[in-house]
Design a protein around this motif. Structure first.
Motif, PDB file in Angstrom:
ATOM      1  N   ARG A 192      51.430  40.129  41.984  1.00 45.96           N
ATOM      2  CA  ARG A 192      51.296  40.511  40.570  1.00 45.96           C
ATOM      3  C   ARG A 192      50.889  39.320  39.698  1.00 45.96           C
ATOM      4  O   ARG A 192      51.389  39.128  38.591  1.00 45.96           O
ATOM      5  CB  ARG A 192      52.559  41.161  40.057  1.00 45.96           C
ATOM      6  N   VAL A 193      49.965  38.525  40.237  1.00 47.79           N
ATOM      7  CA  VAL A 193      49.416  37.385  39.515  1.00 47.79           C
ATOM      8  C   VAL A 193      48.099  37.831  38.899  1.00 47.79           C
ATOM      9  O   VAL A 193      47.228  38.354  39.596  1.00 47.79           O
ATOM     10  CB  VAL A 193      49.173  36.188  40.468  1.00 47.79           C
ATOM     11  N   LYS A 194      47.945  37.638  37.604  1.00 48.98           N
ATOM     12  CA  LYS A 194      46.689  37.974  36.939  1.00 48.98           C
ATOM     13  C   LYS A 194      45.660  36.914  37.320  1.00 48.98           C
ATOM     14  O   LYS A 194      45.965  35.724  37.352  1.00 48.98           O
ATOM     15  CB  LYS A 194      46.865  38.013  35.436  1.00 48.98           C
ATOM     16  N   TYR A 195      44.441  37.372  37.607  1.00 58.75           N
ATOM     17  CA  TYR A 195      43.398  36.442  38.015  1.00 58.75           C
ATOM     18  C   TYR A 195      42.039  36.901  37.521  1.00 58.75           C
ATOM     19  O   TYR A 195      41.845  38.068  37.186  1.00 58.75           O
ATOM     20  CB  TYR A 195      43.385  36.280  39.542  1.00 58.75           C
ATOM     21  N   LEU A 196      41.112  35.958  37.488  1.00 60.85           N
ATOM     22  CA  LEU A 196      39.724  36.219  37.127  1.00 60.85           C
ATOM     23  C   LEU A 196      38.894  35.972  38.377  1.00 60.85           C
ATOM     24  O   LEU A 196      39.012  34.908  38.994  1.00 60.85           O
ATOM     25  CB  LEU A 196      39.271  35.277  36.010  1.00 60.85           C
ATOM     26  N   LYS A 197      38.096  36.940  38.765  1.00 63.11           N
ATOM     27  CA  LYS A 197      37.270  36.799  39.958  1.00 63.11           C
ATOM     28  C   LYS A 197      35.818  37.043  39.587  1.00 63.11           C
ATOM     29  O   LYS A 197      35.480  38.078  39.016  1.00 63.11           O
ATOM     30  CB  LYS A 197      37.716  37.792  41.029  1.00 63.11           C
ATOM     31  N   THR A 198      34.974  36.065  39.885  1.00 64.37           N
ATOM     32  CA  THR A 198      33.533  36.209  39.716  1.00 64.37           C
ATOM     33  C   THR A 198      32.889  35.967  41.079  1.00 64.37           C
ATOM     34  O   THR A 198      33.590  35.696  42.054  1.00 64.37           O
ATOM     35  CB  THR A 198      32.973  35.203  38.692  1.00 64.37           C
ATOM     36  N   LYS A 199      31.572  36.025  41.139  1.00 61.75           N
ATOM     37  CA  LYS A 199      30.920  35.810  42.437  1.00 61.75           C
ATOM     38  C   LYS A 199      31.012  34.346  42.877  1.00 61.75           C
ATOM     39  O   LYS A 199      30.800  34.038  44.045  1.00 61.75           O
ATOM     40  CB  LYS A 199      29.475  36.279  42.425  1.00 61.75           C
ATOM     41  N   ASN A 200      31.358  33.434  41.952  1.00 56.67           N
ATOM     42  CA  ASN A 200      31.409  32.014  42.295  1.00 56.67           C
ATOM     43  C   ASN A 200      32.808  31.408  42.333  1.00 56.67           C
ATOM     44  O   ASN A 200      32.976  30.293  42.809  1.00 56.67           O
ATOM     45  CB  ASN A 200      30.560  31.205  41.305  1.00 56.67           C
ATOM     46  N   LEU A 201      33.822  32.116  41.805  1.00 56.68           N
ATOM     47  CA  LEU A 201      35.156  31.520  41.766  1.00 56.68           C
ATOM     48  C   LEU A 201      36.244  32.557  41.586  1.00 56.68           C
ATOM     49  O   LEU A 201      35.983  33.693  41.223  1.00 56.68           O
ATOM     50  CB  LEU A 201      35.253  30.477  40.645  1.00 56.68           C
ATOM     51  N   ILE A 202      37.468  32.118  41.874  1.00 59.09           N
ATOM     52  CA  ILE A 202      38.683  32.868  41.559  1.00 59.09           C
ATOM     53  C   ILE A 202      39.573  31.915  40.772  1.00 59.09           C
ATOM     54  O   ILE A 202      39.783  30.772  41.184  1.00 59.09           O
ATOM     55  CB  ILE A 202      39.418  33.336  42.821  1.00 59.09           C
ATOM     56  N   THR A 206      41.720  26.949  40.207  1.00 59.77           N
ATOM     57  CA  THR A 206      40.389  27.524  40.343  1.00 59.77           C
ATOM     58  C   THR A 206      39.912  27.228  41.762  1.00 59.77           C
ATOM     59  O   THR A 206      39.921  26.082  42.185  1.00 59.77           O
ATOM     60  CB  THR A 206      39.408  26.915  39.324  1.00 59.77           C
ATOM     61  N   VAL A 207      39.520  28.269  42.475  1.00 59.70           N
ATOM     62  CA  VAL A 207      38.982  28.129  43.826  1.00 59.70           C
ATOM     63  C   VAL A 207      37.518  28.539  43.765  1.00 59.70           C
ATOM     64  O   VAL A 207      37.207  29.685  43.435  1.00 59.70           O
ATOM     65  CB  VAL A 207      39.740  29.004  44.839  1.00 59.70           C
ATOM     66  N   PHE A 208      36.633  27.586  44.060  1.00 57.78           N
ATOM     67  CA  PHE A 208      35.199  27.838  43.984  1.00 57.78           C
ATOM     68  C   PHE A 208      34.674  28.397  45.301  1.00 57.78           C
ATOM     69  O   PHE A 208      35.283  28.227  46.353  1.00 57.78           O
ATOM     70  CB  PHE A 208      34.459  26.540  43.630  1.00 57.78           C
ATOM     71  N   LYS A 209      33.531  29.055  45.236  1.00 60.55           N
ATOM     72  CA  LYS A 209      32.912  29.678  46.401  1.00 60.55           C
ATOM     73  C   LYS A 209      32.666  28.661  47.518  1.00 60.55           C
ATOM     74  O   LYS A 209      32.799  28.982  48.692  1.00 60.55           O
ATOM     75  CB  LYS A 209      31.587  30.336  45.983  1.00 60.55           C
ATOM     76  N   ASN A 210      32.338  27.422  47.152  1.00 58.32           N
ATOM     77  CA  ASN A 210      32.052  26.399  48.160  1.00 58.32           C
ATOM     78  C   ASN A 210      33.327  25.833  48.802  1.00 58.32           C
ATOM     79  O   ASN A 210      33.260  24.958  49.656  1.00 58.32           O
ATOM     80  CB  ASN A 210      31.203  25.276  47.577  1.00 58.32           C
ATOM     81  N   GLY A 211      34.507  26.326  48.374  1.00 58.10           N
ATOM     82  CA  GLY A 211      35.762  25.910  48.989  1.00 58.10           C
ATOM     83  C   GLY A 211      36.533  24.854  48.226  1.00 58.10           C
ATOM     84  O   GLY A 211      37.686  24.571  48.558  1.00 58.10           O
TER      85      GLY A 211
END
Length: 55
Positions: free
Chosen positions: A7-17, A28-33
């Motif tokens: 139940r953690v609110k998060y923002l997810k896009t194609k490049n990051l969470i 922030t976790v980026f697509k490249n790791g």
């Protein structure tokens, strides 16, 4: 365990969470790791967060 199950609110896009822990630490976790952690400089707390969220 997933962020949704925790139940953690998060923002997810194609490049990051991006999400904030209950301790007001922003992660922030980026697509490249790469991982960006804001809100703490304490190495022990960072290690705990990384292991807690499986990063």
């Amino acid at each position: 365990m997933s962020l949704k199950k925790r139940r953690v609110k998060y923002l997810k896009t194609k490049n990051l969470i991006k999400f904030t822990t209950e301790y007001n630490v922003e992660i922030t976790v980026f697509k490249n790791g790469k991982i960006l952690i804001r809100g703490t400089n304490d190495r022990e707390e960072i290690k705990r967060i990384i292991s807690e969220f499986g990063l």
